[in-house]
Each structure stands twice: as structure tokens, then as C-alpha cells.
Design a protein around this motif. Structure first.
Motif, PDB file in Angstrom:
ATOM      1  N   ASP A 235       0.841  -1.079  -0.107  1.00 29.54           N
ATOM      2  CA  ASP A 235       0.009   0.112  -0.051  1.00 29.54           C
ATOM      3  C   ASP A 235       0.797   1.092   0.037  1.00 29.54           C
ATOM      4  OD1 ASP A 235      -2.253  -1.454   0.139  1.00 29.54           O
ATOM      5  OD2 ASP A 235      -2.407  -1.630   2.278  1.00 29.54           O
ATOM      6  N   GLU A 236       0.369   2.238  -0.622  1.00 30.49           N
ATOM      7  CA  GLU A 236       0.950   3.578  -0.430  1.00 30.49           C
ATOM      8  C   GLU A 236       0.624   4.067   0.811  1.00 30.49           C
ATOM      9  OE1 GLU A 236       2.909   5.261  -2.563  1.00 30.49           O
ATOM     10  OE2 GLU A 236       2.697   4.047  -4.340  1.00 30.49           O
ATOM     11  N   PRO A 237       1.492   4.658   1.736  1.00 30.66           N
ATOM     12  CA  PRO A 237       2.896   5.162   0.953  1.00 30.66           C
ATOM     13  C   PRO A 237       4.185   4.448   1.087  1.00 30.66           C
ATOM     14  CG  PRO A 237       2.649   6.136   3.298  1.00 30.66           C
ATOM     15  CD  PRO A 237       1.277   5.283   2.982  1.00 30.66           C
ATOM     16  N   TYR A 238       3.954   3.242   1.476  1.00 30.29           N
ATOM     17  CA  TYR A 238       5.070   2.159   1.812  1.00 30.29           C
ATOM     18  C   TYR A 238       5.750   1.936   0.626  1.00 30.29           C
ATOM     19  CZ  TYR A 238       2.282   1.808   5.942  1.00 30.29           C
ATOM     20  OH  TYR A 238       1.160   2.097   7.114  1.00 30.29           O
ATOM     21  N   ARG A 239       5.033   1.642  -0.664  1.00 30.46           N
ATOM     22  CA  ARG A 239       5.570   1.512  -1.726  1.00 30.46           C
ATOM     23  C   ARG A 239       6.529   2.712  -2.167  1.00 30.46           C
ATOM     24  NH1 ARG A 239       4.710   1.375  -7.674  1.00 30.46           N
ATOM     25  NH2 ARG A 239       5.740  -0.586  -8.284  1.00 30.46           N
ATOM     26  N   HIS A 240       5.864   3.991  -2.084  1.00 30.60           N
ATOM     27  CA  HIS A 240       6.848   4.978  -2.253  1.00 30.60           C
ATOM     28  C   HIS A 240       8.055   5.156  -1.451  1.00 30.60           C
ATOM     29  CE1 HIS A 240       7.213   9.100  -3.650  1.00 30.60           C
ATOM     30  NE2 HIS A 240       7.417   9.543  -2.567  1.00 30.60           N
TER      31      HIS A 240
ATOM     32  N   THR B  95       9.694  -1.935  -7.467  1.00 30.97           N
ATOM     33  CA  THR B  95      10.758  -2.020  -6.389  1.00 30.97           C
ATOM     34  C   THR B  95      11.640  -3.041  -6.588  1.00 30.97           C
ATOM     35  OG1 THR B  95       9.251  -3.617  -5.017  1.00 30.97           O
ATOM     36  CG2 THR B  95       8.979  -1.060  -4.857  1.00 30.97           C
TER      37      THR B  95
ATOM     38  N   ASP C  64       4.632   0.302 -14.870  1.00 27.48           N
ATOM     39  CA  ASP C  64       4.901   0.181 -13.728  1.00 27.48           C
ATOM     40  C   ASP C  64       4.118  -1.071 -13.127  1.00 27.48           C
ATOM     41  OD1 ASP C  64       4.948   0.559 -10.813  1.00 27.48           O
ATOM     42  OD2 ASP C  64       4.119   2.569 -10.948  1.00 27.48           O
TER      43      ASP C  64
ATOM     44  N   ALA D  43       3.128  -1.845 -10.383  1.00 27.36           N
ATOM     45  CA  ALA D  43       1.708  -1.765  -9.542  1.00 27.36           C
ATOM     46  C   ALA D  43       0.593  -1.352 -10.408  1.00 27.36           C
ATOM     47  CB  ALA D  43       1.858  -0.323  -8.798  1.00 27.36           C
TER      48      ALA D  43
END
Length: 120
Positions: A23-28, A82, A112, A114
């Protein structure tokens, strides 16, 4: 396969296991920390083999329209995400593939992870 880190602001620990898109913001945060990585065909090939496309379609749950769009690209096929995502995707391939950090110009044309990966 998994990944874990501690937040510098709040000291919370986060772990991601298996596959999928965090989930964002973790992927970011992962992309900021480790950079964006590319998966592409090895040996200068423009695209993956038919067998690899079949495996990628299954692993990413791609519909035929998306698969056809990827295969028809006029430039070299590249998937970005990632490091953990690209390593998992490389394991799904039936041929040697290249995984490396992407340069800015290469990332522009890459798909991407995602947006390609859909939960089953």
C-alpha cells in the motif's frame, strides 16, 4: 520473499511478505530508499519469449488486451518497480532476464508493476 524496514519518523516497523504491491505510502518509501528497478529481456532482445509472456500473464493476472499492448511496443519492453517486485517477477520468467536500476529516460517508457499486478 519479504522486506522489512523501520520508519525514520515514527519508529514503527513494517514488513511485506509474499507478492503483490505494498500500500501507499509504503511502496513510495521503498522506491525512494532503493530506487526504481527494471525488468527487461536479456541479451539485447526487444521482447520476452512466448513462454515468458505466458508466465508473466499468469503471474500478473494480465488480460489479453494488456498483454497485446505490451507485446506490440515499438521499443524494448521494460517493467519497473521495487527491487523485491522485480526479483519476484524474474523468478516467474522461463528465460534469463535482466534486473537493474533504471535510468530516468528508461523509466519513462517502462510499465509500472503496480499498474500491471492485480490481486486474485
Amino acid at each position: 520473499m519479504g522486506f522489512g524496514f523501520h520508519c525514520a519518523q515514527c519508529s514503527d516497523a513494517f514488513e511485506f511478505d509474499d507478492v503483490g504491491v505494498p500500500d501507499e505510502p509504503y511502496r513510495h518509501v521503498l522506491l525512494e530508499q532503493d530506487g526504481t528497478w527494471l525488468l527487461e529481456p536479456s541479451s539485447g532482445a526487444k521482447s520476452f519469449s512466448v513462454h515468458t509472456w505466458i508466465r508473466l500473464r499468469h503471474a500478473l493476472a494480465l488480460d489479453l488486451t494488456t498483454l497485446a499492448r505490451l507485446k506490440a511496443l515499438p521499443h524494448r519492453v521494460r517493467i519497473k518497480g521495487t527491487a523485491v517486485e522485480m526479483n519476484w517477477l524474474a523468478q516467474q520468467c522461463s528465460e534469463p532476464v535482466s534486473i537493474r536500476q533504471g535510468g530516468e529516460s528508461e523509466l519513462h517508457d517502462a510499465f509500472d508493476f503496480a499498474t500491471l499486478f492485480s490481486s486474485r
